[in-house]
Scaffold this motif. Structure first.
Motif, PDB file in Angstrom:
ATOM      1  N   UNK A  85       0.878  -1.041  -0.060  1.00  0.00           N
ATOM      2  CA  UNK A  85       0.010  -0.194   0.009  1.00  0.00           C
ATOM      3  C   UNK A  85       1.027   1.324   0.200  1.00  0.00           C
ATOM      4  N   UNK A  86       0.414   2.280  -0.913  1.00  0.00           N
ATOM      5  CA  UNK A  86       1.351   3.456  -0.991  1.00  0.00           C
ATOM      6  C   UNK A  86       0.681   4.743  -0.411  1.00  0.00           C
ATOM      7  N   UNK A 106      -4.941   1.329  -3.638  1.00  0.00           N
ATOM      8  CA  UNK A 106      -3.989   0.954  -2.675  1.00  0.00           C
ATOM      9  C   UNK A 106      -2.842   2.136  -2.646  1.00  0.00           C
ATOM     10  N   UNK A 107      -3.626   3.344  -3.077  1.00  0.00           N
ATOM     11  CA  UNK A 107      -2.488   4.449  -3.135  1.00  0.00           C
ATOM     12  C   UNK A 107      -3.410   5.730  -2.524  1.00  0.00           C
ATOM     13  N   UNK A 108      -2.980   6.531  -1.643  1.00  0.00           N
ATOM     14  CA  UNK A 108      -3.640   7.362  -1.240  1.00  0.00           C
ATOM     15  C   UNK A 108      -2.840   8.793  -1.130  1.00  0.00           C
ATOM     16  N   UNK A 109      -3.573   9.957  -0.944  1.00  0.00           N
ATOM     17  CA  UNK A 109      -2.701  11.125  -0.702  1.00  0.00           C
ATOM     18  C   UNK A 109      -3.246  12.097   0.353  1.00  0.00           C
ATOM     19  N   UNK A 110      -2.355  13.013   0.664  1.00  0.00           N
ATOM     20  CA  UNK A 110      -2.805  14.081   1.831  1.00  0.00           C
ATOM     21  C   UNK A 110      -2.731  15.271   1.092  1.00  0.00           C
ATOM     22  N   UNK A 138      -7.537  16.957   3.471  1.00  0.00           N
ATOM     23  CA  UNK A 138      -8.030  15.590   2.784  1.00  0.00           C
ATOM     24  C   UNK A 138      -7.234  14.556   2.738  1.00  0.00           C
ATOM     25  N   UNK A 139      -7.734  13.538   3.104  1.00  0.00           N
ATOM     26  CA  UNK A 139      -7.056  12.352   2.531  1.00  0.00           C
ATOM     27  C   UNK A 139      -7.841  11.478   1.708  1.00  0.00           C
ATOM     28  N   UNK A 140      -7.379  11.273   0.527  1.00  0.00           N
ATOM     29  CA  UNK A 140      -7.936  10.565  -0.684  1.00  0.00           C
ATOM     30  C   UNK A 140      -7.471   9.524  -1.344  1.00  0.00           C
ATOM     31  N   UNK A 141      -8.204   8.825  -1.922  1.00  0.00           N
ATOM     32  CA  UNK A 141      -7.668   7.780  -2.664  1.00  0.00           C
ATOM     33  C   UNK A 141      -7.210   8.268  -3.954  1.00  0.00           C
ATOM     34  N   UNK A 142      -6.052   7.888  -4.699  1.00  0.00           N
ATOM     35  CA  UNK A 142      -5.609   8.702  -5.781  1.00  0.00           C
ATOM     36  C   UNK A 142      -6.207   7.989  -7.104  1.00  0.00           C
ATOM     37  N   UNK A 143      -6.614   9.163  -7.935  1.00  0.00           N
ATOM     38  CA  UNK A 143      -7.183   8.891  -9.437  1.00  0.00           C
ATOM     39  C   UNK A 143      -5.879   9.660 -10.394  1.00  0.00           C
ATOM     40  N   UNK A 144      -6.227   9.449 -11.569  1.00  0.00           N
ATOM     41  CA  UNK A 144      -5.321  10.074 -12.766  1.00  0.00           C
ATOM     42  C   UNK A 144      -5.270  11.487 -12.456  1.00  0.00           C
ATOM     43  N   UNK A 149     -10.597  11.888  -6.484  1.00  0.00           N
ATOM     44  CA  UNK A 149     -10.463  10.417  -5.830  1.00  0.00           C
ATOM     45  C   UNK A 149     -11.183  10.485  -4.541  1.00  0.00           C
ATOM     46  N   UNK A 150     -11.801   9.157  -4.517  1.00  0.00           N
ATOM     47  CA  UNK A 150     -12.801   8.888  -3.189  1.00  0.00           C
ATOM     48  C   UNK A 150     -11.831   9.372  -1.870  1.00  0.00           C
ATOM     49  N   UNK A 151     -12.702  10.321  -1.161  1.00  0.00           N
ATOM     50  CA  UNK A 151     -12.291  10.918   0.065  1.00  0.00           C
ATOM     51  C   UNK A 151     -12.438   9.834   1.367  1.00  0.00           C
ATOM     52  N   UNK A 152     -11.415   9.539   2.056  1.00  0.00           N
ATOM     53  CA  UNK A 152     -11.321   8.772   3.324  1.00  0.00           C
ATOM     54  C   UNK A 152     -11.599   9.765   4.354  1.00  0.00           C
ATOM     55  N   UNK A 153     -10.872  10.646   4.666  1.00  0.00           N
ATOM     56  CA  UNK A 153     -11.387  11.691   5.883  1.00  0.00           C
ATOM     57  C   UNK A 153     -10.881  13.199   5.635  1.00  0.00           C
TER      58      UNK A 153
END
Ligand code: GRF
Length: 219
Positions: A85-86, A106-110, A138-144, A149-153
């Motif tokens: 996971x990255x 399997x890739x998230x960003x802040x 925001x922490x979210x899954x990364x999209x191109x 990308x879908x927001x986690x928190x």
């Protein structure tokens, strides 16, 4: 339960990386940081990783002619280190759809704003200029697409009278350091999954209407 083997990509200071390392130092945390990669020589985050006993590597993107060639090296290195996971933590390089698809979900960003407001750079300055009363991260899954990308928190902070972009940035960063480990914990426990393009939380993780940081799942 096996801990989620997580790799962190950075370009700079690495204070969010530090927050993740600190959280993962507790063996009951459901993710462990197994690899840190920087694309900038001397990124202070590399030293933070080494101090925590985590394998830290510098991969110079300027040595690769094509973006994808750099990303193939990243991908190869992450896999060699057993990364599952990255987490991007101040990684200042746009990733191509090739890499993003390879690590999909399997890739998230802040990101330092309450997305979808203020995508891109200079978020604190733009928040001040726009007159918003609440800002955050925001922490979210990364999209191109950048900062999509879908927001986690999300963590909200007030914009206060007299704020400068620096004081606002400090307040947001402090919130980021709580938010990022909390979100990594949620995904590592499989409590925040992507379904139909959105993150569905377990029922016991329903977000608090004011701030997700007061959600017990995110503490
Ligand atoms: C943070 O503000 C993060 O939201 C953004 O880049 C910054 C990284 O800071 N993506 P640091 O390197 O973690 O201190």
């Amino acid at each position: 339960m096996a801990r989620l083997k997580t790799g962190v990509l950075i370009s700079g200071k690495g204070t969010n990386l530090q927050a993740l390392l600190d959280a993962a130092a507790d063996e009951s945390f459901p993710a462990e940081i197994v690899n840190v990669i920087a694309n900038k020589a001397g990124a202070p985050g590399l030293e933070r990783a080494r101090k925590a006993g985590v394998k830290a590597q510098f991969i110079d993107h300027t040595l690769f002619q094509e973006r994808e060639d750099f990303e193939k090296k990243l991908d190869e290195t992450l896999r060699e280190n057993g990364v599952q996971f990255v987490a991007l933590a101040g990684f200042m390089r746009i990733l191509t759809p090739w890499f993003v698809d390879k690590w999909k979900d399997r890739l998230i960003n802040i990101h330092p704003s309450l997305l979808p407001a203020f995508k891109g750079v200079h978020t604190h300055e733009r928040a001040l200029e726009s007159g918003v009363r609440v800002h955050g991260a925001t922490v979210h899954y990364v999209r191109p697409e950048m900062d999509e990308g879908p927001i986690i928190g999300q963590a909200a902070v007030p914009v206060l009278a007299g704020d400068t972009k620096e004081t606002l940035a400090d307040r947001v960063l402090e919130a980021e350091h709580k938010l990022y480990p909390a979100c990594l914990k949620l995904v590592a426990e499989n409590k925040a999954r992507v379904t139909a393009g959105l993150v569905r939380m377990d029922k016991d993780c329903a977000p608090d209407p004011h701030t997700v940081l007061s959600n017990p799942c995110l503490r």
